[in-house]
Design an enzyme around this catalytic site. Structure first.
Site, mmCIF file in Angstrom:
data_model
loop_
_atom_site.group_PDB
_atom_site.id
_atom_site.type_symbol
_atom_site.label_atom_id
_atom_site.label_comp_id
_atom_site.label_asym_id
_atom_site.label_seq_id
_atom_site.Cartn_x
_atom_site.Cartn_y
_atom_site.Cartn_z
ATOM 1 N N ARG A 1 0.838 -1.195 0.000
ATOM 2 C CA ARG A 1 0.000 0.000 0.000
ATOM 3 C C ARG A 1 0.873 1.247 0.000
ATOM 4 O O ARG A 1 1.825 1.337 0.770
ATOM 5 C CB ARG A 1 -0.930 -0.004 1.210
ATOM 6 C CG ARG A 1 -2.170 0.850 1.007
ATOM 7 C CD ARG A 1 -3.226 0.560 2.040
ATOM 8 N NE ARG A 1 -3.771 -0.785 1.954
ATOM 9 C CZ ARG A 1 -4.920 -1.152 2.527
ATOM 10 N NH1 ARG A 1 -5.615 -0.284 3.220
ATOM 11 N NH2 ARG A 1 -5.357 -2.395 2.410
ATOM 12 N N SER B 1 -8.511 -0.042 -0.352
ATOM 13 C CA SER B 1 -9.621 -0.240 0.579
ATOM 14 C C SER B 1 -10.229 1.087 1.002
ATOM 15 O O SER B 1 -10.753 1.826 0.186
ATOM 16 C CB SER B 1 -9.135 -1.063 1.775
ATOM 17 O OG SER B 1 -10.192 -1.364 2.638
ATOM 18 N N HIS B 2 -10.128 1.412 2.294
ATOM 19 C CA HIS B 2 -10.769 2.606 2.849
ATOM 20 C C HIS B 2 -9.840 3.817 2.879
ATOM 21 O O HIS B 2 -10.244 4.888 3.323
ATOM 22 C CB HIS B 2 -11.240 2.321 4.278
ATOM 23 C CG HIS B 2 -10.117 1.931 5.192
ATOM 24 N ND1 HIS B 2 -9.597 0.650 5.211
ATOM 25 C CD2 HIS B 2 -9.391 2.660 6.078
ATOM 26 C CE1 HIS B 2 -8.605 0.616 6.096
ATOM 27 N NE2 HIS B 2 -8.461 1.807 6.636
ATOM 28 N N LYS C 1 -3.541 -6.411 -2.950
ATOM 29 C CA LYS C 1 -3.798 -7.564 -2.095
ATOM 30 C C LYS C 1 -3.632 -8.810 -2.959
ATOM 31 O O LYS C 1 -4.223 -8.905 -4.036
ATOM 32 C CB LYS C 1 -5.228 -7.518 -1.532
ATOM 33 C CG LYS C 1 -5.506 -6.361 -0.596
ATOM 34 C CD LYS C 1 -6.941 -6.429 -0.071
ATOM 35 C CE LYS C 1 -7.244 -5.291 0.884
ATOM 36 N NZ LYS C 1 -8.637 -5.361 1.412
ATOM 37 N N ASP D 1 -17.158 -0.520 2.624
ATOM 38 C CA ASP D 1 -15.923 0.258 2.479
ATOM 39 C C ASP D 1 -15.520 0.301 1.006
ATOM 40 O O ASP D 1 -16.250 -0.186 0.133
ATOM 41 C CB ASP D 1 -14.820 -0.282 3.388
ATOM 42 C CG ASP D 1 -14.320 -1.662 2.996
ATOM 43 O OD1 ASP D 1 -14.987 -2.322 2.171
ATOM 44 O OD2 ASP D 1 -13.276 -2.098 3.523
ATOM 45 N N ASP E 1 -13.370 -1.099 -1.094
ATOM 46 C CA ASP E 1 -13.274 -2.290 -1.936
ATOM 47 C C ASP E 1 -14.382 -3.291 -1.631
ATOM 48 O O ASP E 1 -14.380 -4.411 -2.150
ATOM 49 C CB ASP E 1 -11.901 -2.955 -1.810
ATOM 50 C CG ASP E 1 -11.561 -3.376 -0.387
ATOM 51 O OD1 ASP E 1 -12.138 -2.812 0.564
ATOM 52 O OD2 ASP E 1 -10.703 -4.262 -0.205
ATOM 53 N N ASP F 1 -15.235 -5.173 0.769
ATOM 54 C CA ASP F 1 -15.058 -6.472 1.447
ATOM 55 C C ASP F 1 -15.566 -6.416 2.887
ATOM 56 O O ASP F 1 -15.717 -7.450 3.531
ATOM 57 C CB ASP F 1 -13.607 -6.951 1.384
ATOM 58 C CG ASP F 1 -12.639 -6.050 2.140
ATOM 59 O OD1 ASP F 1 -12.993 -4.890 2.426
ATOM 60 O OD2 ASP F 1 -11.515 -6.500 2.438
ATOM 61 N N ARG F 2 -15.827 -5.198 3.396
ATOM 62 C CA ARG F 2 -16.391 -5.058 4.739
ATOM 63 C C ARG F 2 -17.754 -4.399 4.655
ATOM 64 O O ARG F 2 -17.987 -3.528 3.815
ATOM 65 C CB ARG F 2 -15.484 -4.205 5.634
ATOM 66 C CG ARG F 2 -14.193 -4.879 6.011
ATOM 67 C CD ARG F 2 -13.447 -4.070 7.053
ATOM 68 N NE ARG F 2 -13.070 -2.759 6.561
ATOM 69 C CZ ARG F 2 -12.763 -1.730 7.352
ATOM 70 N NH1 ARG F 2 -12.826 -1.844 8.654
ATOM 71 N NH2 ARG F 2 -12.386 -0.590 6.826
ATOM 72 N N HIS G 1 -14.763 -7.652 9.394
ATOM 73 C CA HIS G 1 -14.348 -8.668 8.423
ATOM 74 C C HIS G 1 -15.001 -9.984 8.833
ATOM 75 O O HIS G 1 -14.888 -10.409 9.983
ATOM 76 C CB HIS G 1 -12.821 -8.843 8.421
ATOM 77 C CG HIS G 1 -12.091 -7.783 7.661
ATOM 78 N ND1 HIS G 1 -12.092 -7.727 6.286
ATOM 79 C CD2 HIS G 1 -11.337 -6.743 8.073
ATOM 80 C CE1 HIS G 1 -11.366 -6.701 5.880
ATOM 81 N NE2 HIS G 1 -10.905 -6.080 6.951
#
Length: 455
Positions: free
Chosen positions: A14, A98-99, A108, A243, A245, A247-248, A330
């Site tokens: 990142r 992500s966020h 990832k 979020d 991406d 995933d959450r 998650h």
């Protein structure tokens, strides 16, 4: 290539585009990734950030140069990438930060079957190859095949949780201009599959990696204010916030009040245990004490782990656990290759709500037994020293039942009170979480520990 230590983290890469993460680095990472994973084919997806297509294309070039074929899935959520890696049993790479704010991007990566790649499972090896220069490959160049996997992803999730027979629900969804705006219409709406008994009220579904409305980080209460207001304004049954991406997933009830991720973990665990009595459920050590209590009450086997997806996934693999949850929202499912997917967790909540006449606040009250502080960060000059001072202060006290060091320092006290103190891996911070049966005893313990940390 600059200091790669700035961008190689514990679980992913990142950095700021193009200052610390650019196309050249992505190309080198793609080549290194191709050398350490098995098989001939890799799947690549990316989020909606302006830099993501360029970085994904460069990574693909690097992998192709090492003779690997690439399935380019294009726009997708992180859990869509895990789906592809699991379904085709091939390694994968997802381009997202992500966020994090708009100037960031990241990668990832996973092995075949969505198996995680972290520092101890390949990321350090990738970094070393990039630093030393990835050796050239003298075989034929790999190919690129573009493939839209959104419909397959949506159909797979709908097979896992059937929402077709629930009562009609009014659902506000805040995608935060992130990938939820791409996946929610496909999975919960009628964009690709038959309509479900859901009235979706969209907030910020336009894909925009500059995040013009609010950061796509629903962990921060300031970023769910619009969702809360819309739920109250429309009389919705539930609100969902994804979020960047996707995933959450965070949940608010019909009053617009946030539902703690620990309560969602317990709720989903009960659903999974109904399907497989006696199964193992994973929870990290910051999750509410209510989770292992409820799991045990429903005949399950609770297993406590360190914080972090690599530890959750490893524990799921070792124990054959059916489900795992973290305080950070998650949620991991054995039926989803042990990977995390906020969408599947949201669907479980919708099914519970849609087969019960009660409002969500009443349903989730059953799973909320304690008062939590939330994570409190303290900037300190000496992490180890302050941690030792806290442990020394509680050693030998009559009200201390146990102390452990599974992840930082956890102290269990009488009266069902506990706290955990962990050092940040990336900043000079100590992270404190406290829980107790009521607000007064939680605040008293919280303030006592903070006073020692900040002395």
């Amino acid at each position: 290539m600059g200091d790669l230590g700035q961008i190689f983290k514990a679980y992913d890469i990142r950095g700021v585009f193009p200052d610390t993460l650019d196309a050249d680095i992505a190309r080198a990472v793609g080549a290194a990734f191709a050398r350490i994973v098995d098989g001939d084919t890799i799947v690549v997806a990316h989020d909606m950030r302006p830099s993501s297509p360029e970085l994904a294309a460069a990574f693909t070039e690097g992998a192709n140069a090492q003779g690997r074929d690439v399935i380019m899935a294009g726009l997708g959520s992180t859990d869509l990438l895990y789906f592809a890696s699991g379904k085709f049993n091939i390694p994968g790479a997802m381009f997202t930060a992500s966020h994090n704010p708009a100037q960031y991007n990241g990668i990832k990566m996973c092995r075949a079957g969505a198996a995680p790649i972290g520092v101890e499972t390949g990321l350090a090896e990738i970094r070393e190859l990039v630093e030393q220069g990835v050796p050239a490959y003298d075989g034929p160049r790999g190919t690129v095949t573009e493939r839209d996997l959104l419909a397959d992803y949506a159909a797979h999730l709908r097979k896992l949780v059937d929402l077709s027979g629930i009562r009609t629900l009014k659902v506000v969804v805040d995608a935060g201009n992130g990938m939820g705006g791409h996946t929610v219409p496909a999975v919960l709406g009628d964009q690709l599959l038959d309509a479900l008994p859901l009235e979706i009220i969209p907030l910020y579904f336009e894909l925009d990696g500059t995040f013009p409305n609010h950061p796509a980080d629903p962990m921060n209460p300031a970023n769910i204010v619009d969702l809360q207001a819309k739920v109250r304004e429309t009389g919705a049954d539930i609100g969902l916030a994804f979020d960047g991406d996707a995933d959450r997933c965070f949940v608010v009830d019909e009053r617009g009040e946030p539902v703690p991720p620990s309560a969602i973990t317990a709720l989903v665990a009960v659903q999974e245990l109904a399907q497989e009595p006696g199964a193992t459920i994973i929870h990290n050590l910051i999750t509410s004490r209510a989770v292992p209590e409820i799991v045990a009450e429903h005949g399950g086997v609770p297993v406590r782990t360190r914080v972090g997806h690599s530890f959750i996934k490893a524990a799921m693999a070792q124990t054959g656990a059916i489900f795992g949850g973290e305080h950070s929202a998650h949620y991991y499912f054995r039926d989803f290759w042990k990977a995390d997917t906020g969408m599947l967790a949201a669907m479980h909540v919708l099914r519970v709500l849609g087969t019960d006449h009660r409002p969500l606040s009443e349903i989730t009250a059953e799973y909320t037994r304690y008062v939590a502080s939330g994570e409190i960060n303290s900037r300190v000059a000496d992490q180890a020293g302050r941690m030792a001072a806290v442990e020394e202060a509680f050693t030998g006290r009559a009200d201390v039942e146990s102390v452990d060091h599974l992840d930082g320092l956890t102290v269990n006290l009488t009266g069902k009170r506990w706290f955990n103190l962990r050092a940040s891996n990336t900043e000079p911070l100590l992270r404190l979480n406290v829980e107790a049966p009521d607000t007064e005893s939680m605040a008293e313990l919280r303030d006592e520990v903070l006073a020692i940390i900040r002395a």
